[in-house]
Design a protein around this motif. Structure first.
Motif, short mmCIF file in Angstrom:
data_model
loop_
_atom_site.label_atom_id
_atom_site.label_comp_id
_atom_site.label_asym_id
_atom_site.label_seq_id
_atom_site.Cartn_x
_atom_site.Cartn_y
_atom_site.Cartn_z
N MET A 1 -0.39 -35.06 -24.02
CA MET A 1 0.71 -35.11 -24.99
C MET A 1 1.95 -35.68 -24.31
O MET A 1 2.33 -35.25 -23.23
CB MET A 1 1.01 -33.71 -25.52
N GLU A 2 2.56 -36.66 -24.94
CA GLU A 2 3.76 -37.28 -24.37
C GLU A 2 5.01 -36.51 -24.84
O GLU A 2 5.16 -36.19 -26.02
CB GLU A 2 3.86 -38.73 -24.81
N LEU A 3 5.90 -36.21 -23.88
CA LEU A 3 7.12 -35.48 -24.21
C LEU A 3 8.04 -36.34 -25.07
O LEU A 3 8.09 -37.56 -24.93
CB LEU A 3 7.85 -35.09 -22.92
N ILE A 4 8.77 -35.67 -25.97
CA ILE A 4 9.76 -36.37 -26.79
C ILE A 4 10.84 -36.95 -25.90
O ILE A 4 11.30 -38.07 -26.07
CB ILE A 4 10.36 -35.41 -27.84
N THR A 5 11.26 -36.18 -24.92
CA THR A 5 12.29 -36.64 -23.99
C THR A 5 12.17 -35.84 -22.70
O THR A 5 11.44 -34.84 -22.64
CB THR A 5 13.70 -36.45 -24.58
N LYS A 6 12.84 -36.27 -21.68
CA LYS A 6 12.86 -35.58 -20.40
C LYS A 6 14.28 -35.11 -20.10
O LYS A 6 15.23 -35.48 -20.78
CB LYS A 6 12.35 -36.50 -19.28
N ALA A 7 14.42 -34.29 -19.07
CA ALA A 7 15.75 -33.80 -18.69
C ALA A 7 16.65 -34.97 -18.36
O ALA A 7 16.21 -35.95 -17.74
CB ALA A 7 15.64 -32.86 -17.49
N PRO A 8 17.91 -34.92 -18.75
CA PRO A 8 18.83 -36.03 -18.46
C PRO A 8 18.93 -36.31 -16.96
O PRO A 8 18.78 -35.41 -16.13
CB PRO A 8 20.18 -35.53 -19.02
N LYS A 9 19.18 -37.54 -16.62
CA LYS A 9 19.33 -37.95 -15.23
C LYS A 9 20.44 -37.12 -14.56
O LYS A 9 21.51 -36.93 -15.13
CB LYS A 9 19.68 -39.44 -15.15
#
Length: 428
Positions: A1-9
């Motif tokens: 499953m691909e994440l919608i988004t990741k933690a901000p840089k």
């Protein structure tokens, strides 16, 4: 499953295994603050932008380049706090904390935000443990604060933290010093970076803090603030050193240490880590900041420690951490009535301060026991129809395999404590 988004840089997640380590360090810092008479203050994560512009100085890199500033829905400019001192000063004044008498001693452990290039020990969201003292003008206060920080490092288990020390004088000292710096850097202006060219007119001391290699090379031969200190600042700094000597604290004088914020006066200091090659924090006096914020003239000083950097240092030096807390007992249940009973029994244990858990995922008995092993529970119990009917259940030592029987009605907690005490006694 691909994440919608990741933690901000520039941000990180702290998983439970990591937070257990952070909590250990935070407890040591909070205990050091308590022993020194500090009380915790909690300020908002964002403030009106002018608080930081006035307090930190509009020539600093933080204000010029790194602040997260935006307009709220009413069109007001607000900023995520880039450091803790300005907010602590505002809170002290707005809430009249000075009415209880001086010194006012505050500490905080807060997330701060700066937009800069992420690297080791430098994130865009970072945690700062800081302390602030208001109303103490004596050099002994400077020494006591430095000693407190060094004691906190030792309490956490850090062994390679040094102390760099300088005095940047008062506004009267710096007026003449600024003129000397301006004359010196003006004669080498062709070698200055664009940022430092703008600093040359507004605040040439900021050039000493530049990370550009060419500017650093020029700064090494620049006039030293120690040659321009007025008699009062000289006497103050000499007494700070005398107090540190009396405390048996070693230090290195660094005439190039100016810190990165405009509010500092007189004593400034940093705590370099030999193993990491950069400072874990620093601080100093800011005797004019309270008045700048609208209060009466009030001497003040403080320090901030980078928690992210401290954790790197603890890992680098192999400081041992306590293991995360595990449940003492896991209660497995078969059937709806048994599950309800398991919930009631774990609740009774919780009320007695005993860590306990039971199934809430509807698993079978085999899966529950497998999970009990994963949790690291010392003991396990099984509840089913027979146990409910008898009012008793077997309890198992997960390490030795030894089993016993305890009541699950009124005597449950007493029976459990008796069994666990007997198991502990068997170890000796």
């Amino acid at each position: 499953m691909e994440l919608i988004t990741k933690a901000p840089k520039g941000t990180i997640d702290l998983t439970p295994a990591q937070t257990a380590k952070w909590q250990q360090a935070e407890r040591a810092l909070a205990e050091e603050a308590r022993l020194n008479g500090f009380a915790e203050v909690r300020t908002p994560a964002f403030e009106h932008t002018e608080l930081f512009q006035r307090g930190m100085g509009d020539v600093t890199d933080v204000v010029e380049k790194q602040m997260y500033t935006f307009l709220d829905k009413a069109g007001r400019s607000v900023t995520l706090r880039p450091e803790g001192t300005a907010g602590a000063v505002r809170a002290m004044l707005e809430n009249g904390l000075y009415n209880g008498g001086y010194p006012v001693k505050l500490y905080y452990n807060i997330p701060c935000y700066r937009y800069e290039k992420p690297q080791a020990g430098r994130l865009r969201e970072f945690r700062t443990f800081g302390v602030e003292v208001f109303g103490a003008a004596e050099p002994a206060a400077d020494a006591q604060l430095i000693a407190m920080a060094l004691s906190a490092f030792q309490r956490m288990g850090l062994q390679d933290v040094g102390l760099q020390l300088n005095s940047i004088g008062c506004p009267a000292c710096r007026k003449e010093y600024h003129q000397a710096l301006k004359a010196y850097f003006s004669s080498h202006s062709e070698s200055l970076c664009q940022t430092c060219l703008s600093r040359l007119e507004r605040n040439p001391m900021r050039i000493l803090d530049c990370k550009n290699p060419d500017c650093q090379k020029l700064a090494a031969d620049a006039p030293k603030i120690s040659d321009y200190l007025c008699p009062d600042c000289q006497a103050h700094f000499a007494q700070v050193q005398a107090c540190l000597d009396a405390l048996g604290i070693s230090y290195q004088l660094d005439s190039g240490l100016v810190r990165g914020l405009d509010y500092y006066t007189r004593t400034v200091f940093e705590f370099p880590s030999e193993s990491l090659g950069f400072a874990l924090g620093g601080g100093g006096r800011y005797d004019g900041l309270v008045e700048e914020m609208g209060g009466s003239p009030t001497p003040a000083l403080g320090f901030g420690l980078g928690m992210d950097r401290i954790m790197l240092a603890l890992e680098k030096q192999g400081v041992p951490f306590a293991q995360p807390e595990k449940p003492e007992v896991y209660i497995a249940a078969m059937g709806g009535q048994a599950q309800a009973k398991a919930l009631a029994l774990t609740d009774r244990l919780h009320k007695c301060g005993i860590a306990a858990d039971c199934d809430i995922c509807g698993r079978g008995l085999k899966a529950q026991m497998k999970y009990a092993g994963k949790t690291g529970a010392k003991y396990s119990m099984v509840l089913g129809e027979d146990e409910l009917a008898k009012g008793k259940a077997s309890i198992k030592n997960m390490a030795s395999g030894e089993t016993g029987e305890i009541g699950i009605e009124d005597s449950f907690v007493d029976d459990y404590l008796t069994y666990s005490t007997q198991q502990d006694d068997l170890k000796f």
